[in-house]
Structures are given as C-alpha cells and as structure tokens.
Design a protein around this motif. Structure first.
Motif, mmCIF file in Angstrom:
data_model
loop_
_atom_site.group_PDB
_atom_site.id
_atom_site.type_symbol
_atom_site.label_atom_id
_atom_site.label_comp_id
_atom_site.label_asym_id
_atom_site.label_seq_id
_atom_site.Cartn_x
_atom_site.Cartn_y
_atom_site.Cartn_z
ATOM 1 N N SER A 35 -12.465 -0.639 13.805
ATOM 2 C CA SER A 35 -12.230 0.763 13.479
ATOM 3 C C SER A 35 -10.900 0.923 12.745
ATOM 4 O O SER A 35 -10.070 0.011 12.723
ATOM 5 N N GLY A 36 -10.730 2.070 12.162
ATOM 6 C CA GLY A 36 -9.471 2.424 11.507
ATOM 7 C C GLY A 36 -9.205 3.898 11.729
ATOM 8 O O GLY A 36 -10.046 4.617 12.253
ATOM 9 N N HIS A 37 -8.024 4.339 11.341
ATOM 10 C CA HIS A 37 -7.712 5.769 11.431
ATOM 11 C C HIS A 37 -6.777 6.142 10.295
ATOM 12 O O HIS A 37 -6.142 5.276 9.673
ATOM 13 N N LEU A 38 -6.696 7.423 10.029
ATOM 14 C CA LEU A 38 -5.797 7.914 8.995
ATOM 15 C C LEU A 38 -4.366 7.520 9.337
ATOM 16 O O LEU A 38 -3.936 7.651 10.482
ATOM 17 N N MET A 39 -3.629 7.023 8.344
ATOM 18 C CA MET A 39 -2.211 6.762 8.543
ATOM 19 C C MET A 39 -1.411 8.019 8.208
ATOM 20 O O MET A 39 -0.530 8.424 8.950
ATOM 21 N N GLY A 40 -1.696 8.643 7.061
ATOM 22 C CA GLY A 40 -1.118 9.940 6.748
ATOM 23 C C GLY A 40 0.147 9.922 5.914
ATOM 24 O O GLY A 40 0.585 10.975 5.445
ATOM 25 N N ALA A 41 0.752 8.755 5.721
ATOM 26 C CA ALA A 41 2.013 8.705 4.977
ATOM 27 C C ALA A 41 1.832 9.147 3.530
ATOM 28 O O ALA A 41 2.673 9.858 2.972
ATOM 29 N N ALA A 42 0.735 8.735 2.916
ATOM 30 C CA ALA A 42 0.507 9.104 1.517
ATOM 31 C C ALA A 42 0.285 10.600 1.368
ATOM 32 O O ALA A 42 0.838 11.229 0.456
ATOM 33 N N LEU A 43 -0.515 11.179 2.257
ATOM 34 C CA LEU A 43 -0.771 12.619 2.182
ATOM 35 C C LEU A 43 0.527 13.408 2.346
ATOM 36 O O LEU A 43 0.796 14.346 1.594
ATOM 37 N N ALA A 44 1.342 13.028 3.334
ATOM 38 C CA ALA A 44 2.616 13.714 3.539
ATOM 39 C C ALA A 44 3.526 13.559 2.323
ATOM 40 O O ALA A 44 4.236 14.499 1.940
ATOM 41 N N THR A 45 3.497 12.393 1.696
ATOM 42 C CA THR A 45 4.332 12.153 0.516
ATOM 43 C C THR A 45 3.889 13.018 -0.653
ATOM 44 O O THR A 45 4.720 13.592 -1.377
#
Length: 314
Positions: free
Chosen positions: A65-75
C-alpha cells in the motif's frame, strides 16, 4: 516511508536531526516574516488535511500500500518553506502521538518527506514553468511530475540512509525503494494534479500568484474534506506500505524497535472497543493537533520577532 526506530545508525540519524532542525527553523523564520495572521489558519487547515489524507493507505500491486505524502501539493500551494513547516508539524504529531515513524528517526523522516519532498517538487515546478511558461497543459503536467518526483526522491533518500547505516547494500535497497515508490508516486502525482486542477477552476488566482494563502476562502470545504477523510480512514488498506514491504522482502524488518512510550498507537484509542470509531476519533484528534501546532509555532515566532523589535527600539 515513515522510518521506525532501529533502522538507522546514530552516524546517520544525528546529522539528519541537525539538518532537519536547521532547515525547519529557517523555514519557520521565513514563514513568519512573509505571511500574515490571516493566512496562518489556512495553512493549518491544509496541514490538518494532509495529516488526514496520510491515514488513507491505497493498495498497490503485490500486496503493498501507499499513501499521499503531500509535500508537493503543499509546495505548489504555498511555496517550499511553508511546505517544509507543514510536513514538519504533520510528521512530529505522527511520531509523538501515534507512533507512526520513530522518535529517534524523526529528523530523517522530516528530511526525506518534508525537506527533500518540498525542495524537489519546487525545483521540478519552477523548472517547467521557466522552460514552458504558463501554457494550458503545463500546470497539470508540472503538478503530476512534482508529486511523482517528490515521492521517488524521498524514497531514494531513505534507501541511501538505510545503506549508509549498514542495514542493507545500496545496490539492493535503492532499486527496491525506487521501484515500489515509483508506483506509489503515480498515485501521488494524480492526486496532486487533480487537486491543482480543482483549485485552478474554483480559485484561479491561487495558482497564478504564489504564495497566496490569504486568498483561499475555503474554510468550509477544507474542514469538510478533513472530516470526510477521517470518516474514510477505517477503509484504508491494511497492506504494508512501501518501506515495510521492502523491509520484509529484504529481511531487515526485525531491526525495527518499538517506541519508548505509547499514546495512540496505529491511530487507535486504547479502551475504545469499536475499532472504526477509534480510528475516526484518533484521526480527528490528530488533525486538530496538527492545526494547533502550526498556529502555535507561527504565532510564537511572530511574538518573538515582535519582542526583539520592541527591545531594539528601546
């Protein structure tokens, strides 16, 4: 990609703590100078949303499985320094309260997912903007590539740290981490691209002038999204995530060490018999903690700057 305690040697962990603390502190100073009080709660909502989204593991091929990391979206929303602050707050609450990632390894996790993720995403986005300009097709392509590259580079940084710790040879762990997270990165890229496309449609100025956190009157939508994500958390895939799968396949999973203390392990509430309800309540509590930590850190830094300014005048 959350590294547990026991995987990394002190010679790797300690320098990464220093690097992460220094860069996160610099990011906090930059954020406190550049943003206003009106913008801070919006950043807190986004940070809480990323925390909630990370609870939703999605299945990948091979029982992983994987999950959203979110660093790119926040950037892409706020720039790299705010993104580093957001990821630092999310990862800190995850380690301290939910034992998701080791406390000793927290500096490494902030470096891999927060600092590397944000700076790589920013570099990809700015490079594509510089080469192609504001073409219609460029924004979704840049968002996808920023999300995908942030995950893959964070995974490769993790693999290199495992190799430097003597846990597994580099020529074994780097292809394993890179390969599995290349698949996870595709989902990350698609989520990032979809979010950017949605925000471009409903708040086009958000994606033209950056950072423009104060121009996001999306409180209701943001809070509703956090609630929806936490309600869906019990449906998350139970398969091991990318790092866990690699650790199992390469035979070093037994090196993981439990946390020195346990508060709400694995996003549950001890003593609450309904497991789904416990996960939902833990997610809501965690999202509130992340939001509060963002606001407290930012306001504390603003207060210290105000005191220094007053002292210099006297």
């Amino acid at each position: 990609m959350h590294i547990p305690d026991g995987f990394l040697s002190p010679s790797v962990v300690l320098p990464l703590w220093g690097v992460s603390a220094g860069i996160s502190g610099y990011a906090l100073r930059r954020v406190s100078r550049e943003l206003t009080e009106r913008e801070t709660p919006v950043i807190g909502v986004v940070a809480a949303g990323i925390f909630a989204a990370q609870m939703l593991n999605f299945p990948i091929a091979g029982g992983t499985s994987g999950h959203l990391m979110g660093a790119a979206l926040a950037t892409l929303l706020f720039g790299p320094w705010v993104a580093i602050l957001i990821m630092t707050c999310v990862l800190t609450i995850q380690a301290l309260v939910f034992q998701d990632g080791g406390l000793i390894a927290l500096g490494a996790n902030i470096f891999n997912m927060g600092i590397v993720g944000a700076l790589v995403a920013y570099a990809v986005d700015q490079t594509l903007w510089g080469v192609f300009g504001d073409r219609r097709w460029m924004r979704p392509v840049a968002a996808f590539l920023a999300g995908w590259t942030a995950v893959v580079m964070g995974a490769l940084a993790t693999g290199l740290e495992l190799a430097l710790s003597g846990l597994v040879p580099a020529d074994v762990v780097l292809p394993a981490m890179g390969g599995i997270h290349a698949l996870i990165g595709v989902v990350e890229g698609l989520i990032t691209m979809s979010a950017v496309a949605f925000l471009s449609a409903v708040r086009r100025e958000l994606m033209i002038e950056r950072p423009v956190a104060g121009r996001i009157p999306l409180w209701t939508a943001g809070l509703a999204l956090i609630l929806i994500l936490t309600l869906l958390a019990p449906l998350a895939s139970a398969d091991p995530d990318g790092l866990e799968r690699v650790a199992e396949d390469l035979g070093f999973i037994q090196a993981a060490r439990p946390s020195a203390f346990s508060l709400l392990p694995d996003y549950t509430i001890p003593g609450l018999p309904n497991e789904s309800l416990a996960t939902i309540l833990a997610g809501i509590l965690g999202a509130l903690m992340v939001f509060g930590l963002v606001v407290i850190l930012w306001l504390g830094q603003r207060s210290r700057r105000g005191e220094r300014a007053s002292n210099s005048k006297t």
